[in-house]
Design an enzyme around this catalytic site. Structure first.
Site, PDB file in Angstrom:
ATOM      1  N   ILE A 144      42.755 -36.315 -53.717  1.00  0.00           N
ATOM      2  CA  ILE A 144      42.400 -37.671 -54.126  1.00  0.00           C
ATOM      3  C   ILE A 144      43.479 -38.659 -53.693  1.00  0.00           C
ATOM      4  CG2 ILE A 144      43.517 -37.671 -56.412  1.00  0.00           C
ATOM      5  CD1 ILE A 144      41.025 -39.068 -57.499  1.00  0.00           C
ATOM      6  N   SER A 145      44.685 -38.174 -53.426  1.00  0.00           N
ATOM      7  CA  SER A 145      45.821 -39.043 -53.131  1.00  0.00           C
ATOM      8  C   SER A 145      46.013 -39.274 -51.636  1.00  0.00           C
ATOM      9  CB  SER A 145      47.110 -38.431 -53.695  1.00  0.00           C
ATOM     10  OG  SER A 145      48.249 -39.108 -53.205  1.00  0.00           O
ATOM     11  N   PRO A 146      45.904 -40.518 -51.165  1.00  0.00           N
ATOM     12  CA  PRO A 146      46.181 -40.783 -49.761  1.00  0.00           C
ATOM     13  C   PRO A 146      47.656 -40.562 -49.424  1.00  0.00           C
ATOM     14  CG  PRO A 146      45.883 -42.843 -50.949  1.00  0.00           C
ATOM     15  CD  PRO A 146      45.515 -41.749 -51.895  1.00  0.00           C
TER      16      PRO A 146
END
Length: 209
Positions: A11-13
């Protein structure tokens, strides 16, 4: 030999941007790749994610887009963000949690800008990874259990955000802390210097109620 674990959630860029450097690190050190549920960490610590704070959400998206351009890394946001990452996390594990599988999941979401919030959205990626039935693979009890165990282990290790490197018990949170982690691996006495050591017992001058 240093004990290194890398905790991530697709979910984390920022995890996506850090991943190439982690893969490079893994060529020189043994690194344990551990997918975890960021929401579980946030819930445990009573925090909000950056995308859950209105002004911070837009700033974060702009910042990560600028960083990707600076690094020459392709980045296209998925159709919606934040999204439920459980299916993508479990797919990493179902596909063996190999560097190749992790790269494929990150690229699907952040290089191609694809949805990854359920088995149907991830079905074409599953085909690439040799998983014909993504729904069955990500519903497997052992896959679910490993994700829970990873998240619990992250909490026990003091992890509070994503991405995080834990090296010899020391926590290095965030994409911008990667060079700090490398410096520690090069010089394990880095955190024992007087001012660094003093910080561990620095008293609180005030606390919000």
């Amino acid at each position: 030999m240093s004990r290194i674990a890398w905790y991530f959630d697709p979910i984390s860029p920022f995890a996506y941007l850090q991943w190439p450097r982690v893969r490079e690190l893994a060529r020189r050190h043994a690194v344990d790749f551990r997918p975890v549920l960021l929401a579980g960490l946030l819930g445990h610590h009573g925090q909000k994610g950056p995308a859950e704070i209105a002004g911070k959400r837009l700033f974060t998206y702009r910042h990560v887009t600028w960083l990707a351009r600076l690094q020459g890394v392709p980045l296209v946001f998925p159709p919606a963000h934040p999204f439920n990452p459980l299916a993508a996390l479990r797919l990493c594990l179902a596909a063996g949690n190999t560097p190749e599988a992790i790269t494929a999941v990150f690229d699907w979401i952040w290089a191609e800008g694809r949805a990854a919030d359920d088995a149907a959205a991830l079905a074409p990626l599953g085909q690439r990874l040799g998983i014909a039935d993504v729904a069955a693979a990500i519903a497997a009890p052992d896959v679910k259990a490993r994700l829970r165990e990873n998240t619990e282990a992250a909490i026990a290790a003091g992890v509070f955000g994503i991405p995080t490197l834990v090296a010899d018990g020391e926590v290095f949170w965030g994409n911008d802390a990667f060079d700090f982690a490398l410096a520690f691996l090069e010089d394990p006495g880095l955190l024992d210097a007087h001012e660094m050591a003093r910080l561990a017992t620095l008293p609180e001058g005030a606390r919000r109620g």
